[in-house]
Design a protein around this motif. Sequence first.
Motif, mmCIF file in Angstrom:
data_model
loop_
_atom_site.group_PDB
_atom_site.id
_atom_site.type_symbol
_atom_site.label_atom_id
_atom_site.label_comp_id
_atom_site.label_asym_id
_atom_site.label_seq_id
_atom_site.Cartn_x
_atom_site.Cartn_y
_atom_site.Cartn_z
ATOM 1 N N VAL A 11 15.386 -6.108 12.160
ATOM 2 C CA VAL A 11 14.069 -6.665 11.280
ATOM 3 C C VAL A 11 13.426 -5.371 10.393
ATOM 4 O O VAL A 11 13.286 -5.705 9.140
ATOM 5 C CB VAL A 11 12.843 -7.164 12.193
ATOM 6 N N TRP A 12 13.208 -4.413 11.109
ATOM 7 C CA TRP A 12 12.768 -3.173 10.308
ATOM 8 C C TRP A 12 13.693 -2.918 9.412
ATOM 9 O O TRP A 12 13.382 -2.323 8.205
ATOM 10 C CB TRP A 12 12.679 -1.945 11.489
ATOM 11 N N LEU A 13 14.863 -2.767 9.573
ATOM 12 C CA LEU A 13 15.856 -2.247 8.504
ATOM 13 C C LEU A 13 15.935 -3.161 7.345
ATOM 14 O O LEU A 13 15.883 -2.716 6.025
ATOM 15 C CB LEU A 13 17.333 -2.420 9.036
ATOM 16 N N VAL A 14 15.847 -4.737 7.473
ATOM 17 C CA VAL A 14 15.835 -5.551 6.489
ATOM 18 C C VAL A 14 14.633 -5.279 5.552
ATOM 19 O O VAL A 14 14.559 -5.360 4.248
ATOM 20 C CB VAL A 14 16.191 -6.953 6.902
ATOM 21 N N SER A 15 13.367 -4.997 6.148
ATOM 22 C CA SER A 15 12.329 -5.128 5.753
ATOM 23 C C SER A 15 11.948 -3.702 4.985
ATOM 24 O O SER A 15 11.675 -3.734 3.599
ATOM 25 C CB SER A 15 11.116 -5.184 6.608
ATOM 26 N N LEU A 16 12.899 -2.734 5.214
ATOM 27 C CA LEU A 16 12.782 -1.625 4.580
ATOM 28 C C LEU A 16 13.823 -1.653 3.232
ATOM 29 O O LEU A 16 13.439 -1.196 2.080
ATOM 30 C CB LEU A 16 13.441 -0.340 5.305
ATOM 31 N N ILE A 17 14.751 -2.311 3.394
ATOM 32 C CA ILE A 17 15.915 -2.819 2.425
ATOM 33 C C ILE A 17 14.789 -3.523 1.281
ATOM 34 O O ILE A 17 15.077 -3.322 0.079
ATOM 35 C CB ILE A 17 16.950 -3.423 2.753
ATOM 36 N N LEU A 18 14.165 -4.565 1.806
ATOM 37 C CA LEU A 18 13.532 -5.633 0.788
ATOM 38 C C LEU A 18 12.229 -4.841 0.118
ATOM 39 O O LEU A 18 11.957 -5.183 -0.947
ATOM 40 C CB LEU A 18 13.156 -6.555 1.416
ATOM 41 N N SER A 19 11.768 -3.612 0.693
ATOM 42 C CA SER A 19 10.640 -2.985 -0.056
ATOM 43 C C SER A 19 11.035 -1.699 -0.650
ATOM 44 O O SER A 19 10.259 -0.973 -1.248
ATOM 45 C CB SER A 19 9.763 -2.451 1.244
ATOM 46 N N ALA A 20 12.289 -1.389 -0.596
ATOM 47 C CA ALA A 20 12.994 -0.226 -1.354
ATOM 48 C C ALA A 20 12.589 -0.246 -2.973
ATOM 49 O O ALA A 20 12.358 0.767 -3.671
ATOM 50 C CB ALA A 20 14.439 -0.081 -1.067
ATOM 51 N N PRO A 21 12.551 -1.514 -3.537
ATOM 52 C CA PRO A 21 12.253 -1.441 -5.050
ATOM 53 C C PRO A 21 10.976 -0.824 -5.463
ATOM 54 O O PRO A 21 10.939 -0.367 -6.320
ATOM 55 C CB PRO A 21 12.248 -2.834 -5.533
ATOM 56 N N TYR A 22 9.841 -0.966 -4.433
ATOM 57 C CA TYR A 22 8.801 -0.436 -4.772
ATOM 58 C C TYR A 22 8.738 1.276 -5.136
ATOM 59 O O TYR A 22 8.013 1.838 -5.422
ATOM 60 C CB TYR A 22 7.599 -0.754 -3.609
ATOM 61 N N LEU A 23 9.641 1.910 -4.024
ATOM 62 C CA LEU A 23 9.980 3.273 -4.305
ATOM 63 C C LEU A 23 10.283 3.782 -5.571
ATOM 64 O O LEU A 23 10.502 4.905 -5.875
ATOM 65 C CB LEU A 23 10.901 3.586 -3.014
ATOM 66 N N PHE A 24 11.156 2.729 -6.200
ATOM 67 C CA PHE A 24 11.765 3.046 -7.511
ATOM 68 C C PHE A 24 11.008 2.820 -8.651
ATOM 69 O O PHE A 24 10.756 3.547 -9.670
ATOM 70 C CB PHE A 24 13.065 2.603 -7.294
ATOM 71 N N PHE A 25 10.456 1.562 -8.335
ATOM 72 C CA PHE A 25 9.723 0.992 -9.713
ATOM 73 C C PHE A 25 8.202 1.454 -9.803
ATOM 74 O O PHE A 25 7.629 1.478 -11.029
ATOM 75 C CB PHE A 25 9.653 -0.669 -9.564
ATOM 76 N N ARG A 26 7.534 1.979 -9.093
ATOM 77 C CA ARG A 26 6.377 2.329 -8.983
ATOM 78 C C ARG A 26 5.889 3.801 -9.671
ATOM 79 O O ARG A 26 6.874 4.524 -9.358
ATOM 80 C CB ARG A 26 5.694 2.426 -7.784
ATOM 81 N N GLU A 27 5.172 3.570 -10.571
ATOM 82 C CA GLU A 27 4.869 4.918 -11.507
ATOM 83 C C GLU A 27 3.180 4.848 -11.592
ATOM 84 O O GLU A 27 2.801 3.857 -11.608
ATOM 85 C CB GLU A 27 5.592 4.631 -12.611
ATOM 86 N N VAL A 28 2.794 6.090 -12.130
ATOM 87 C CA VAL A 28 1.559 6.211 -12.452
ATOM 88 C C VAL A 28 1.332 6.241 -13.678
ATOM 89 O O VAL A 28 2.088 7.174 -14.329
ATOM 90 C CB VAL A 28 0.807 7.231 -11.612
ATOM 91 N N ARG A 29 0.790 5.589 -14.750
ATOM 92 C CA ARG A 29 0.438 5.567 -16.015
ATOM 93 C C ARG A 29 -0.802 5.253 -16.484
ATOM 94 O O ARG A 29 -1.545 4.679 -15.923
ATOM 95 C CB ARG A 29 1.470 4.296 -16.554
ATOM 96 N N GLU A 30 -1.090 5.875 -17.617
ATOM 97 C CA GLU A 30 -2.520 5.923 -18.285
ATOM 98 C C GLU A 30 -2.478 4.706 -19.188
ATOM 99 O O GLU A 30 -1.621 4.252 -19.933
ATOM 100 C CB GLU A 30 -2.836 7.180 -19.025
ATOM 101 N N VAL A 31 -3.403 3.665 -18.881
ATOM 102 C CA VAL A 31 -3.585 2.488 -19.504
ATOM 103 C C VAL A 31 -5.334 2.460 -19.783
ATOM 104 O O VAL A 31 -6.057 2.545 -19.145
ATOM 105 C CB VAL A 31 -3.312 1.396 -18.586
ATOM 106 N N LYS A 32 -5.316 2.694 -21.281
ATOM 107 C CA LYS A 32 -6.716 2.540 -22.070
ATOM 108 C C LYS A 32 -7.791 3.476 -21.074
ATOM 109 O O LYS A 32 -8.929 2.980 -20.635
ATOM 110 C CB LYS A 32 -7.292 1.051 -21.749
ATOM 111 N N GLY A 33 -7.289 4.859 -21.057
ATOM 112 C CA GLY A 33 -8.239 5.791 -20.405
ATOM 113 C C GLY A 33 -8.338 5.633 -18.900
ATOM 114 O O GLY A 33 -9.037 6.309 -18.170
#
Length: 356
Positions: A149-171
């Motif tokens: 269960v924990w392994l599958v949850s980690l795999i399904l949550s892995a995209p957020y490690l790659f897709f998330r970024e900090v970006r400036e939007v309108k100040g």
Amino acid sequence: MTLLPGYVSTPEVDASHSPEKITSVNLATALFIFVSLLVGTVSNSLFLWVLVVKMKKTVNTLWFSHLIFTYLLHCSSLPVFSVYILLDFHWVFGTMLCKLINSSFSVAMFTTVFLLTIISLDRYLLICHPVWSQHNRTIPRAWRVVAVVWLVSLILSAPYLFFREVREVKGRMKCLNNYAFSSDWDGPEIQELMDRVHLALFVVRFLLAFLLPLLIITGCHCRMGWEMKKKRLVRNSKPFRVLVAAVVSFFICWLPYHLYHSSLTYWESFSFTQQVLQVTMVIGECFNFCFTPILYLFVGEKFQQVFKTSLLSLLKRGFMDIPIIPMNNANEESHQTCSTGSLKVKVAQTNCLPSP
């Protein structure tokens, strides 16, 4: 776009609006999250301590100890949420924490629903296939299921490690998903690709973290109810009601979350509906992770009796394995209990008077 699956950062903001300005809505939301943090940390820590230290190691306590741990995992990230909202959705914690917070939130969500599904299936096997369950329902095998269960949850949550970024939007600095891995977010081709990836992730999350578990859990409970009625089985209502409370709480609290993300995908023109769903979603998430464990004390108990019984006794009655016995054996056991008068709890349940 969202800071987390469940926490929205409004993209259309006025550049002249400073991040330090605190609105009444943001203040009220941050205070609610802070209260949820205190209640959730104390209650979940106490419950986890009882399950791990004070109770006998069983399959049921193993399920619920990991379930409570997922609640505590989410509570640990609440301070970041409250500060973020107080700054009017201005991210000041850096890229790494942006990735980790989102990933941990997703892990907690998937693990919670998977564990609730596993517990329901475990109850189904215990009632409908008792012989198989008796020979195969062991703690080592339960540990392996939990690890999967924990392994599958980690795999399904892995995209957020790659897709998330900090970006400036309108100040303002935003913690957003960059589904295209491109710095050019405004091109039409990039936007189309991001929309497709966003929709794919939403469908996977909705199916695996809500719809399919809901169907499985509903089917298990319907089958259990029919089997217990047909075989005239008696159950201890306290642990059964704890399971029902956990399941109902999860799906009621997380329905606004999936409706909100559906609105981001299909109802972009309904801004007021999205705002209502956003507030409801935050309340639901906090309630599920922080306040649901408190329900375990009250389900199956009279309100006044809760304050007359020790916390340890209430938790032990709620998290023990559910005993399922035939009706005839239950009547014999009740008769014996009335005769000996050795257990007051049994006497109260069978409406008998204890022997002097």
